[in-house]
Design an enzyme around this catalytic site. Structure first.
Site, PDB file in Angstrom:
ATOM      1  N   LYS A 209       5.131  80.992  19.912  1.00  0.00           N
ATOM      2  CA  LYS A 209       4.763  81.146  18.488  1.00  0.00           C
ATOM      3  C   LYS A 209       3.264  80.864  18.384  1.00  0.00           C
ATOM      4  O   LYS A 209       2.865  79.728  18.126  1.00  0.00           O
ATOM      5  CB  LYS A 209       5.481  80.098  17.640  1.00  0.00           C
ATOM      6  CG  LYS A 209       6.947  80.312  17.374  1.00  0.00           C
ATOM      7  CD  LYS A 209       7.415  79.241  16.367  1.00  0.00           C
ATOM      8  CE  LYS A 209       8.888  78.986  16.435  1.00  0.00           C
ATOM      9  NZ  LYS A 209       9.309  77.790  15.686  1.00  0.00           N
TER      10      LYS A 209
ATOM     11  N   ARG B 148      23.238  76.657  20.178  1.00  0.00           N
ATOM     12  CA  ARG B 148      22.767  77.046  21.520  1.00  0.00           C
ATOM     13  C   ARG B 148      23.666  78.103  22.159  1.00  0.00           C
ATOM     14  O   ARG B 148      23.251  78.826  23.053  1.00  0.00           O
ATOM     15  CB  ARG B 148      22.732  75.832  22.454  1.00  0.00           C
ATOM     16  CG  ARG B 148      21.747  74.750  22.059  1.00  0.00           C
ATOM     17  CD  ARG B 148      21.611  73.754  23.197  1.00  0.00           C
ATOM     18  NE  ARG B 148      20.987  72.500  22.794  1.00  0.00           N
ATOM     19  CZ  ARG B 148      19.679  72.285  22.763  1.00  0.00           C
ATOM     20  NH1 ARG B 148      18.852  73.249  23.082  1.00  0.00           N
ATOM     21  NH2 ARG B 148      19.197  71.115  22.402  1.00  0.00           N
TER      22      ARG B 148
ATOM     23  N   PHE C 200      11.672  79.524  12.427  1.00  0.00           N
ATOM     24  CA  PHE C 200      12.558  78.712  13.256  1.00  0.00           C
ATOM     25  C   PHE C 200      13.723  79.578  13.724  1.00  0.00           C
ATOM     26  O   PHE C 200      14.362  80.260  12.920  1.00  0.00           O
ATOM     27  CB  PHE C 200      13.074  77.494  12.478  1.00  0.00           C
ATOM     28  CG  PHE C 200      13.742  76.506  13.374  1.00  0.00           C
ATOM     29  CD1 PHE C 200      12.983  75.594  14.099  1.00  0.00           C
ATOM     30  CD2 PHE C 200      15.123  76.510  13.545  1.00  0.00           C
ATOM     31  CE1 PHE C 200      13.600  74.695  14.969  1.00  0.00           C
ATOM     32  CE2 PHE C 200      15.742  75.617  14.407  1.00  0.00           C
ATOM     33  CZ  PHE C 200      14.977  74.712  15.120  1.00  0.00           C
TER      34      PHE C 200
ATOM     35  N   ASP D 213      18.502  75.382  19.707  1.00  0.00           N
ATOM     36  CA  ASP D 213      19.416  74.749  18.747  1.00  0.00           C
ATOM     37  C   ASP D 213      18.741  74.413  17.419  1.00  0.00           C
ATOM     38  O   ASP D 213      17.514  74.365  17.309  1.00  0.00           O
ATOM     39  CB  ASP D 213      19.928  73.429  19.326  1.00  0.00           C
ATOM     40  CG  ASP D 213      18.854  72.343  19.336  1.00  0.00           C
ATOM     41  OD1 ASP D 213      17.743  72.614  19.838  1.00  0.00           O
ATOM     42  OD2 ASP D 213      19.113  71.250  18.820  1.00  0.00           O
TER      43      ASP D 213
ATOM     44  N   ASP E 148       5.876  76.068  20.961  1.00  0.00           N
ATOM     45  CA  ASP E 148       5.644  76.020  19.518  1.00  0.00           C
ATOM     46  C   ASP E 148       4.257  75.406  19.283  1.00  0.00           C
ATOM     47  O   ASP E 148       3.260  76.117  19.309  1.00  0.00           O
ATOM     48  CB  ASP E 148       6.785  75.190  18.911  1.00  0.00           C
ATOM     49  CG  ASP E 148       6.758  75.147  17.404  1.00  0.00           C
ATOM     50  OD1 ASP E 148       6.589  76.202  16.786  1.00  0.00           O
ATOM     51  OD2 ASP E 148       6.916  74.051  16.833  1.00  0.00           O
TER      52      ASP E 148
ATOM     53  N   GLU F 115      10.568  77.321  30.212  1.00  0.00           N
ATOM     54  CA  GLU F 115      10.693  76.716  28.884  1.00  0.00           C
ATOM     55  C   GLU F 115      11.352  77.716  27.942  1.00  0.00           C
ATOM     56  O   GLU F 115      11.230  78.932  28.129  1.00  0.00           O
ATOM     57  CB  GLU F 115       9.275  76.328  28.407  1.00  0.00           C
ATOM     58  CG  GLU F 115       9.149  75.847  26.988  1.00  0.00           C
ATOM     59  CD  GLU F 115       9.767  74.483  26.721  1.00  0.00           C
ATOM     60  OE1 GLU F 115      10.923  74.262  27.144  1.00  0.00           O
ATOM     61  OE2 GLU F 115       9.122  73.655  26.069  1.00  0.00           O
ATOM     62  N   ASP F 116      12.045  77.218  26.926  1.00  0.00           N
ATOM     63  CA  ASP F 116      12.654  78.138  25.962  1.00  0.00           C
ATOM     64  C   ASP F 116      11.625  78.681  24.978  1.00  0.00           C
ATOM     65  O   ASP F 116      11.532  79.870  24.748  1.00  0.00           O
ATOM     66  CB  ASP F 116      13.837  77.477  25.223  1.00  0.00           C
ATOM     67  CG  ASP F 116      13.470  76.169  24.533  1.00  0.00           C
ATOM     68  OD1 ASP F 116      12.333  75.665  24.718  1.00  0.00           O
ATOM     69  OD2 ASP F 116      14.321  75.621  23.810  1.00  0.00           O
TER      70      ASP F 116
ATOM     71  N   GLY G  46      16.909  73.329  26.168  1.00  0.00           N
ATOM     72  CA  GLY G  46      16.783  74.691  25.654  1.00  0.00           C
ATOM     73  C   GLY G  46      16.686  75.798  26.673  1.00  0.00           C
ATOM     74  O   GLY G  46      17.025  76.940  26.382  1.00  0.00           O
TER      75      GLY G  46
END
Ligand code: IMP
Length: 178
Positions: free
Chosen positions: A134, A168, A155, A162, A106, A102-103, A48
């Site tokens: 998040k 992506r 999401f 993705d 969560d 990091e993307d 990601g």
């Protein structure tokens, strides 16, 4: 394109590429300031992070290196809670200043695991730079030192993120429509 469809699921445009660009530049500015005179190793978490890592690097004017690891904890839109290390870290990180790229954070389980794993290899410091956080979903305490966007519990896809392998490639961010 204000809406897209991936695996039959609908998503709507939420963050434009211009907004991402601005936010990534701001993160780069903070890193340039905090790591002046140091030589951090940026450690990207695949898959990601690839767009974020690429764009972030272009705006860093300090000496820095980059490497990648691959971990995976996701299937579809809910976490499985299991984390597998697919590609490990080859080089020594002893005494190095590490910035994990990091993307999205969560539940925080992936980053908790990463920080724990890196900690056993005696780095000088470990910080996390995540494009998205998040906070409502966090299950474990994880300190994200640099984040571009704080988002609600939705999401998202695009800009490297993705939905079951697809999406992506979109340069903007899209929110899932329930
Ligand atoms: P965590 O371990 O629950 O913090 O999960 C982090 C990983 O889950 C991220 O690196 C992503 O690969 C994936 N993930 C979490 N939320 C999303 C999302 O909204 N869209 C796409 N991938 C996500």
């Amino acid at each position: 394109m204000s809406t897209i469809q991936i695996h039959g699921k609908k998503f709507k445009l939420s963050i434009t590429r211009e907004q991402i660009d601005e936010a990534v530049k701001n993160v780069a500015r903070e890193i340039n300031r905090d790591y002046k005179g140091k030589r951090p190793l940026l450690l990207g978490v695949l898959n990601g992070c690839f767009m974020f890592a690429t764009d972030l690097m272009k705006h860093l004017d300090i000496e820095c290196e980059v490497s990648f690891v691959k971990l995976s904890s996701y299937q579809g839109t809910t976490t499985t809670g299991t984390i597998r290390e697919v590609i490990g870290l080859a080089e020594s990180i002893a005494g190095r200043d590490i910035i994990i790229i990091e993307d999205i954070v969560d539940t925080g389980l992936t980053m908790q695991r990463m920080v724990e794993t890196l900690g056993t290899r005696e780095p000088a410091s470990v910080a996390i730079a995540s494009l998205f956080v998040k906070p409502a979903r966090l299950m474990v305490p994880v300190e994200v030192k640099y984040s571009a966007f704080t988002i609600p519990d939705r999401f998202i896809v695009g800009y490297g993120l993705d939905y079951n392998g697809l999406g992506r490639n979109f340069p903007d961010i899209y929110d899932a429509i329930e």
